[in-house]
Motif scaffolding. Structure first.
Motif, mmCIF file in Angstrom:
data_model
loop_
_atom_site.group_PDB
_atom_site.id
_atom_site.type_symbol
_atom_site.label_atom_id
_atom_site.label_comp_id
_atom_site.label_asym_id
_atom_site.label_seq_id
_atom_site.Cartn_x
_atom_site.Cartn_y
_atom_site.Cartn_z
ATOM 1 N N LEU A 17 0.980 -1.169 0.482
ATOM 2 C CA LEU A 17 0.008 0.336 0.059
ATOM 3 C C LEU A 17 1.474 0.945 -0.389
ATOM 4 O O LEU A 17 0.856 2.008 -1.049
ATOM 5 N N TRP A 18 1.797 1.186 0.756
ATOM 6 C CA TRP A 18 2.662 2.154 1.166
ATOM 7 C C TRP A 18 4.665 1.841 0.368
ATOM 8 O O TRP A 18 4.509 0.646 0.597
ATOM 9 N N GLN A 19 5.465 2.984 0.456
ATOM 10 C CA GLN A 19 6.552 2.737 -0.225
ATOM 11 C C GLN A 19 7.426 2.442 1.203
ATOM 12 O O GLN A 19 7.173 3.843 1.887
ATOM 13 N N GLY A 20 8.412 1.576 1.292
ATOM 14 C CA GLY A 20 8.813 1.782 2.730
ATOM 15 C C GLY A 20 8.211 0.695 4.070
ATOM 16 O O GLY A 20 6.932 0.177 3.459
ATOM 17 N N THR A 21 9.185 0.339 4.831
ATOM 18 C CA THR A 21 8.777 -0.153 5.784
ATOM 19 C C THR A 21 8.595 0.588 7.199
ATOM 20 O O THR A 21 9.556 1.204 7.150
ATOM 21 N N LEU A 22 7.534 0.244 7.684
ATOM 22 C CA LEU A 22 7.257 1.697 9.081
ATOM 23 C C LEU A 22 8.082 1.309 9.832
ATOM 24 O O LEU A 22 8.304 2.470 10.407
#
Length: 364
Positions: A17-22
């Motif tokens: 859903l989003w770019q990156g690892t939170l």
């Protein structure tokens, strides 16, 4: 399976859903194109949820900051197997697994879900931007109710939570809801939803016969034919269109060709309330009621509703009506009914039993 339209899409978060690892990056980015996909799927009436291995509070806070949290129902953000999370979402929604889709960037996560839930359709993250073009994400018709489907489900979750905390009888709880059942003539823009109701209802469908939008459009213009759409609302919000009545009004009898209501309003007694209002209206018009009933193996509840309302197989001259060999004619010589005390019923002018077109108890 590919013929089933997806009812709920479940999103992984990190690198999907989003770019990156939170938890690693701290900051993650949302592509405008992904936001557009989420908004458009919502407008098509496809529910969406989240299944992510993450810290719940941190992930949910980020979704809220991105302005997306409101789009997701029953989010599952934890460290357990994703197949269990997907199963939980589907079961709480009461959706068949074949109508669930799952999107994730990790092949191992998709494989784990596919192993335990082979009917769930799994998609790689790189396919996210192409979902809107796929047939399974493109309902043939998008109705007004479809566009409000997420809000209706979210209202239902709040309603269920309040009911779980209520300690009194069911009828007492229903009285707190300020229920309004509205029965009106179907408009051209209602026919797609009415056709959908005749197709999707099974337990509370008196004949199991499906009516296309074109057939319903033809009935509207027929002499004495009434195509009535039933909607329900309460203090939590609208339930949308929940029932359909196909009625032929004759001089001596009204022929109820179809009564169908959504299973999700069974607990509110919608079907029996419609019959109660119709019985009163027929009694005031001085006509008998004749109802078609065809056993389908799944609509025993509807037969019970008819019997409870007083319909029998007793012979009567008014039973000389057109039908088919597998349809049973049920008969009722109606008597005036008292309005229910658990809801108000708003009715179309030709059937009105009160000048204000609301059928309510005198003390209501």
């Amino acid at each position: 399976m590919v013929n089933d339209v997806v009812k709920c899409l479940i999103w992984d978060l990190d690198n999907t859903l989003w770019q990156g690892t939170l938890l690693e990056d701290g900051e993650v980015a949302l592509a405008d194109e992904i936001r557009d996909v989420i908004v458009e799927l919502d407008a098509r009436g496809i529910l969406q949820s989240v299944c992510s291995k993450n810290d719940h509070d941190q992930a949910w806070e980020r979704l809220e900051k991105l302005g997306l949290a409101e789009y997701f129902v029953l989010p599952q953000i934890s460290w357990g197997p994703k197949s269990e999370a997907v199963r939980s979402i589907a079961d709480q929604l009461q959706f068949a697994y074949r109508t669930i889709a799952f999107i994730d960037d990790q092949p191992t996560e998709r494989a784990e879900v596919n192993y335990h839930l082979p009917e769930v359709r799994c998609y790689p993250a790189e396919q996210a931007l192409s979902l809107l073009g796929l047939a399974e994400f493109t309902p043939p018709v998008v109705t007004e109710d479809s566009r409000g489907r997420r809000a209706m489900y979210q209202a239902n979750f709040r309603r269920d939570a309040e009911r779980a905390e209520f300690t009194g009888p069911d009828d007492d709880f229903l009285r707190t809801l300020d229920l309004v059942l509205e029965i009106q003539r179907a408009r051209p823009q209602d026919l797609a939803r009415v056709a959908e109701l005749t197709e999707r209802t099974s337990q509370m469908n008196a004949t199991g016969v499906h009516y296309s939008e074109e057939t319903l459009r033809g009935l509207i213009g027929g002499p004495g034919h009434e195509v009535l759409v039933v909607s329900l609302a309460d203090r939590f919000g609208p339930h949308g269109a929940v029932g359909v009545v196909l009625l032929v009004r004759g001089a001596h009898a009204w022929h109820l060709r179809l009564l169908a209501t959504s299973c999700r309003v069974v607990s509110f007694g919608a079907g029996s309330m419609i019959l109660r209002w119709l019985t009163d209206a027929a009694a005031r018009a001085g006509v008998h009621l004749v109802a078609d009933f065809r056993p389908t193996g799944r609509n025993r509840m509807m037969e019970v509703a008819y019997r409870f309302a007083g319909f029998t197989t007793a012979s009567c001259d008014c039973l000389d009506l057109p039908t088919t060999a597998d349809v049973q004619l049920l008969h009722l010589e109606p008597a005036p009914q008292s309005p229910p005390d658990t809801m108000r019923i708003r009715v179309p002018v030709p059937f009105s039993t009160a000048p204000d077109t609301e059928w309510v108890r005198a003390d209501g």
